[in-house]
Design a protein around this motif. Structure first.
Motif, mmCIF file in Angstrom:
data_model
loop_
_atom_site.group_PDB
_atom_site.id
_atom_site.type_symbol
_atom_site.label_atom_id
_atom_site.label_comp_id
_atom_site.label_asym_id
_atom_site.label_seq_id
_atom_site.Cartn_x
_atom_site.Cartn_y
_atom_site.Cartn_z
ATOM 1 N N PHE A 33 0.875 -1.185 0.030
ATOM 2 C CA PHE A 33 -0.144 0.056 0.026
ATOM 3 C C PHE A 33 1.025 1.310 0.184
ATOM 4 N N GLY A 34 1.896 1.238 0.756
ATOM 5 C CA GLY A 34 2.745 2.451 0.961
ATOM 6 C C GLY A 34 3.370 2.894 -0.229
ATOM 7 N N MET A 35 3.911 2.012 -1.182
ATOM 8 C CA MET A 35 4.296 2.418 -2.416
ATOM 9 C C MET A 35 3.408 2.635 -3.385
ATOM 10 N N MET A 36 2.210 1.835 -3.445
ATOM 11 C CA MET A 36 1.149 2.118 -4.270
ATOM 12 C C MET A 36 0.443 3.615 -4.073
ATOM 13 N N PHE A 37 0.422 4.003 -2.835
ATOM 14 C CA PHE A 37 -0.109 5.226 -2.746
ATOM 15 C C PHE A 37 0.691 6.621 -2.911
ATOM 16 N N CYS A 38 2.007 6.200 -2.526
ATOM 17 C CA CYS A 38 3.170 7.094 -2.846
ATOM 18 C C CYS A 38 3.191 7.289 -4.412
ATOM 19 N N ASN A 39 2.895 6.130 -5.267
ATOM 20 C CA ASN A 39 2.980 6.224 -6.874
ATOM 21 C C ASN A 39 1.810 7.080 -7.345
ATOM 22 N N PHE A 40 0.643 6.946 -6.512
ATOM 23 C CA PHE A 40 -0.582 7.675 -7.084
ATOM 24 C C PHE A 40 -0.417 9.152 -6.994
ATOM 25 N N LEU A 41 0.275 9.582 -5.510
ATOM 26 C CA LEU A 41 0.475 10.961 -5.337
ATOM 27 C C LEU A 41 1.454 11.553 -6.491
ATOM 28 N N TYR A 42 2.384 10.867 -6.604
ATOM 29 C CA TYR A 42 3.542 11.152 -7.732
ATOM 30 C C TYR A 42 2.865 11.456 -8.857
ATOM 31 N N HIS A 43 2.187 10.544 -9.386
ATOM 32 C CA HIS A 43 1.281 10.872 -10.692
ATOM 33 C C HIS A 43 0.575 11.755 -10.851
ATOM 34 N N ALA A 44 -0.265 12.039 -9.623
ATOM 35 C CA ALA A 44 -1.167 12.924 -9.615
ATOM 36 C C ALA A 44 -0.640 14.374 -9.651
ATOM 37 N N SER A 45 0.572 14.616 -9.122
ATOM 38 C CA SER A 45 1.308 15.861 -9.230
ATOM 39 C C SER A 45 1.947 15.980 -10.547
ATOM 40 N N VAL A 46 2.284 14.872 -11.384
ATOM 41 C CA VAL A 46 3.018 15.122 -12.640
ATOM 42 C C VAL A 46 1.643 15.552 -13.487
ATOM 43 N N ALA A 47 0.294 14.805 -13.397
ATOM 44 C CA ALA A 47 -0.758 15.116 -14.091
ATOM 45 C C ALA A 47 -1.078 16.641 -13.819
ATOM 46 N N ARG A 48 -0.951 17.019 -12.706
ATOM 47 C CA ARG A 48 -1.256 18.407 -12.472
ATOM 48 C C ARG A 48 -0.478 19.633 -13.247
ATOM 49 N N LYS A 49 0.851 19.030 -13.262
ATOM 50 C CA LYS A 49 1.855 19.968 -13.844
ATOM 51 C C LYS A 49 1.689 19.851 -15.443
#
Length: 294
Positions: A33-49
């Motif tokens: 879960f930890g890595m999956m959720f970090c991965n989600f937040l990271y791609h949410a940040s990329v998608a925003r930019k």
């Protein structure tokens, strides 16, 4: 403005992601879960930019949770009213977190914190988090960190660190701050036994969860509460690659200092050298022609 969280996957009819438009970013990773959720937040940040929509590939259940509990993010956040569904293997190429250089790592954490700030925890979780005490130190010692296994000596970034080392960490803390309050997040029976040696200063993960009897200690909610308790500390001590500890820093209302056990004990150079020697010897052993022909 947050990019759209795109499509909700149906358990019976997974989407045809082969034809997703270039304006869509797909985030999916098979991991804890930890890595999956970090991965989600990271791609949410990329998608925003990049001003793209985000499609999240997320399973109904995770095998590493006790009895393969449900793991939909709607269990944690108001934003997720319907769980995202598992799609067949091979439909989406698993994404990886981009490697971040050390000099920009704090900025990377801030990006993840910004994305986490777009989410709203459920009322029940918010109330529990509000009541959590603030600890001077939190130590995250995963089962694989304490119990030695072949080829697990990971040096500065690795997992294994002797139980005696964690005991030394606590002793050093208390030598400098005798009244320090320490939260020990661990599912290792060996590590939990440290509570017996420092009963007045150490609170364990199991004690945190037992205070909330309605929370299953093997569920996703339990993992999240441990993360949020880690977030309420001045200093987190854990292996560098602990995604749970990273989320503790990401979800904190204020910046949290982080050290590896070796850094905290000022023996990082020794550990790194031992790792190099061990790795070299292990490589020779496993590649031995005599061993291979036996």
């Amino acid at each position: 403005m947050r990019p759209s969280l795109g499509r909700l996957f149906s358990s019976s009819a997974p989407p045809n992601l082969q034809h997703e438009s270039s304006s869509t970013l797909i985030a999916g990773r098979a991991d804890g879960f930890g890595m999956m959720f970090c991965n989600f937040l990271y791609h949410a940040s990329v998608a925003r930019k990049l001003k793209k929509d985000l499609v999240l590939v997320w399973p109904d259940r995770m095998p590493h949770l006790g009895r393969a509990h449900e793991c939909g993010l709607d269990l944690l956040f108001k934003d997720f009213t319907i769980a995202f569904r598992t799609i067949p293997p091979g439909v989406v190429k698993p994404t990886q977190l981009q490697k971040v250089e050390s000099d920009s790592f704090l900025r990377h954490i801030q990006d993840l914190r910004t994305e986490f700030g777009q989410l709203t925890e459920n009322d029940r979780i918010q109330e529990i988090v509000r009541q959590m005490p603030v600890y001077d130190y939190s130590i995250h010692a995963r089962l694989g960190d304490v119990e030695q296994k072949p080829l697990q000596h990971g040096g500065r970034h690795g997992r294994y660190f002797p139980l005696a080392g964690y005991k030394s960490v606590i002793s050093k803390i208390l030598d400098n701050e005798p009244l320090a309050r320490i939260f020990l997040a661990s599912n290792s029976p060996q590590a939990i036994c440290l509570k017996q040696e420092f009963p007045d200063n150490v609170t364990t993960e199991s004690e945190l969860l037992s205070a909330h009897q309605s929370v299953d200690s093997e569920s996703l909610v339990a993992i999240w509460l441990v993360i949020r308790q880690l977030s309420k500390s001045r200093h987190i001590i854990s292996p560098m690659h602990s995604s749970i500890s990273l989320l503790g820093r990401v979800t904190s209302a204020v910046p949290v200092r982080h050290s590896t056990p070796a850094e905290f004990l000022s023996i990082e150079a020794i550990i790194t050298e031992l790792h190099q020697v061990y790795s070299s010897q292990a490589m020779q052993f496993f590649l031995s022609q005599r061993l291979a022909s036996s």
